[in-house]
Design a protein around this motif. Structure first.
Motif: not given
Length: 339
Positions: A195, A199, A209
């Motif tokens: 993450h 991201r 994930s």
């Protein structure tokens, strides 16, 4: 009611004064269902519509194909909704025969939680099932070692959906808790490595994930990401780099503490809900043959070390894996073989 890969669950949730009525009703539904042909036809249409909806949903398709590739030719690799051919061919008499064979005391677990009297609930259940043949347990055949081929499909969508899969751990594997710690640090949550890297730092995907699922005979470890098609190769390289790093170096003490705190807190907070308690009890008896005390589960989390996490990372990610992609129409991937 709902169905997962190794069980079907029927449940009710009612105010405590109605526990006896709810137990009677649940026993009747499970033990003596009304399988009227007209009702079966209605439900058939509902399930076919649900399956159509899943096939229209890219993140469902990408995992359907992934699990099929992980367990080719084995029941655990099949979609729990079924397929159109078997759903259309299934008659009410077929369903009744299946129910009569397998929905027997030998294969049933009743779990209850809340403001209730255990002895009264047990007495009610016994009244419904005493005298019925206990039945036989289904024969279990573990999946073979061979994996299937990578899967790709196209849909009229904008993003590309990527899922990577490895054979995971069984539900009784002693490394299962260490794998949960690994996943929290690696890809399960906003503080995880995937993450943060994909991201937060690079803005390459909204959703990324990792997760694990365990059954009695097999398990899965997956990594999932939805991204723009032009970012797909870059995202895949980053995932590979992060896997290599966690296999080589493991996780640090801070990541371990955060993961243990999260898993412990989640388990304790779930105890505030009677439905969660009920599910926890039923799942434990199905899997382990006994109810597992909460202190035992908490101790298993607290005992995990960084060495344990590194070992399980090597064990899982050191295997061959399979890949599933769902991409926009016209993309280079054109092997739409899930239909």
């Amino acid at each position: 009611a709902y169905t997962v890969r190794e069980s079907t669950v029927f449940y009710v949730r009612v105010p405590a004064p109605h526990a006896r009525f709810a137990t009677d009703l649940l026993c009747e539904v499970v033990g003596q269902p009304r399988l009227d042909p007209a009702d079966v036809e209605i439900e058939r249409g509902v399930i076919l519509g649900e399956l159509d909806g899943a096939l229209d949903t890219p993140d469902d398709v990408v995992f359907m194909n992934l699990v099929e590739a992980l367990f080719p030719g084995h029941p655990i690799g099949r979609e729990t909704l079924g397929d159109p051919q078997s759903l259309v061919a299934m008659a009410a008499a077929d369903i009744a025969g299946f129910h009569d064979r397998w929905y027997r005391p030998q294969n049933l677990v009743f779990a209850a939680a809340g403001a209730l009297d255990h002895d009264e609930i047990a007495k009610t259940i016994d009244a419904h099932f005493d005298g019925r043949a206990s039945g036989v347990r289904p024969e279990r055949i573990a999946p073979g070692e061979a994996l299937g081929s990578d899967k790709s499909a196209q849909r009229p969508i904008e993003q590309a959906y990527l899922a990577l899969g490895w054979r995971g751990l069984t539900a009784t594997d002693p490394d299962k808790v260490a794998l949960a710690v690994l996943n929290h640090a690696f890809g399960d949550g906003p503080s995880s490595r995937l993450h943060e890297e994909i991201r937060e730092r690079r803005g390459l995907a909204y959703e990324v994930s990792s997760s694990a699922a365990s059954n009695l005979d097999a398990g899965t470890q997956t990594v999932y990401c939805a991204t723009a098609p032009e970012h797909l190769d870059k995202v895949r390289r980053i995932i590979d780099e992060q896997i290599e790093a966690i296999v080589t170096d493991g996780i640090d003490d801070e990541e371990l503490a955060v993961a243990q705190g999260y898993l412990t807190g989640s388990m304790l907070m779930a105890l505030e809900d009677s439905s969660s308690r009920m599910s926890r009890l039923g799942s434990a008896v199905l899997t382990h043959g006994r109810a597992i005390p909460i202190f035992e589960s908490l101790e298993s989390i607290a005992k995990v070390t960084t060495d344990d996490v590194k070992r399980v990372a090597e064990r899982i990610f050191g295997q061959q894996h399979v890949e599933s992609i769902v991409s926009p129409d016209g993309d280079e991937f054109d092997d739409d073989d899930e239909d």
